[in-house]
Scaffold this active site. Structure first.
Site, PDB file in Angstrom:
ATOM      1  N   CYS A  48      34.506  39.869  39.532  1.00  0.00           N
ATOM      2  CA  CYS A  48      34.629  38.461  39.952  1.00  0.00           C
ATOM      3  C   CYS A  48      34.793  38.266  41.455  1.00  0.00           C
ATOM      4  O   CYS A  48      34.941  37.140  41.914  1.00  0.00           O
ATOM      5  CB  CYS A  48      35.794  37.809  39.215  1.00  0.00           C
ATOM      6  SG  CYS A  48      37.416  38.389  39.759  1.00  0.00           S
ATOM      7  N   CYS A 117      45.930  53.916  40.930  1.00  0.00           N
ATOM      8  CA  CYS A 117      44.835  54.828  40.592  1.00  0.00           C
ATOM      9  C   CYS A 117      43.728  53.965  39.985  1.00  0.00           C
ATOM     10  O   CYS A 117      43.855  53.481  38.862  1.00  0.00           O
ATOM     11  CB  CYS A 117      45.363  55.875  39.611  1.00  0.00           C
ATOM     12  SG  CYS A 117      44.232  57.189  39.264  1.00  0.00           S
TER      13      CYS A 117
END
Length: 140
Positions: A48, A117
């Site tokens: 997005c 991560c």
């Protein structure tokens, strides 16, 4: 942001759909941004375009995925993930709920003591100045 599965499938590559929408994971050491350390710019959600991380927040963790120690305030949200018989903190895009990866605390790798991560497939690098008004913070 609300889209149907069909809309997401039409907009994303199959790998992006698997990771962002189905909470998949890319193999360690294979991602486009794992060994990429820009000195300027920022990273956005691949789904997005929501700003997530500054280039300055990226660091070499040795984990096999891109790692960041802080995010733009309001850019990343968390969920508790109990898959695989363990408790982890999942990180998602706060705008589209796309799966980014997991955040780990207490490793003492950075001053924030957080390691985001992140799957490379979940983000896109933008080689432009950070938009005005964005501030960085820990997510947990």
């Amino acid at each position: 942001m609300s889209k149907t599965d069909a809309e997401w499938k039409a907009e994303l590559t199959p790998e992006q759909y698997y990771i962002l929408r189905q909470k998949g994971t890319e193999r360690p050491g294979t991602g486009e941004y794992d060994g990429f350390y820009p000195t300027k710019g920022y990273f956005v959600c691949a789904g997005c375009k929501n700003p997530l991380y500054s280039a300055e927040s990226k660091f070499k963790s040795g984990c096999g995925w891109p790692a960041y120690d802080k995010c733009f305030k309001g850019g990343v949200a968390t969920n508790i993930d109990t898959t695989f018989g363990m408790r982890r903190v999942e990180i998602v895009c706060a705008k589209c709920d796309g799966h980014l990866g997991h955040v780990f605390e207490g490793e003492r790798m950075t001053p924030t003591n957080e390691r985001h991560c992140v799957n490379s497939v979940s983000v896109k690098y933008v080689d432009e100045p950070i938009p005005d008004g964005l501030e960085e913070a820990k997510v947990v």
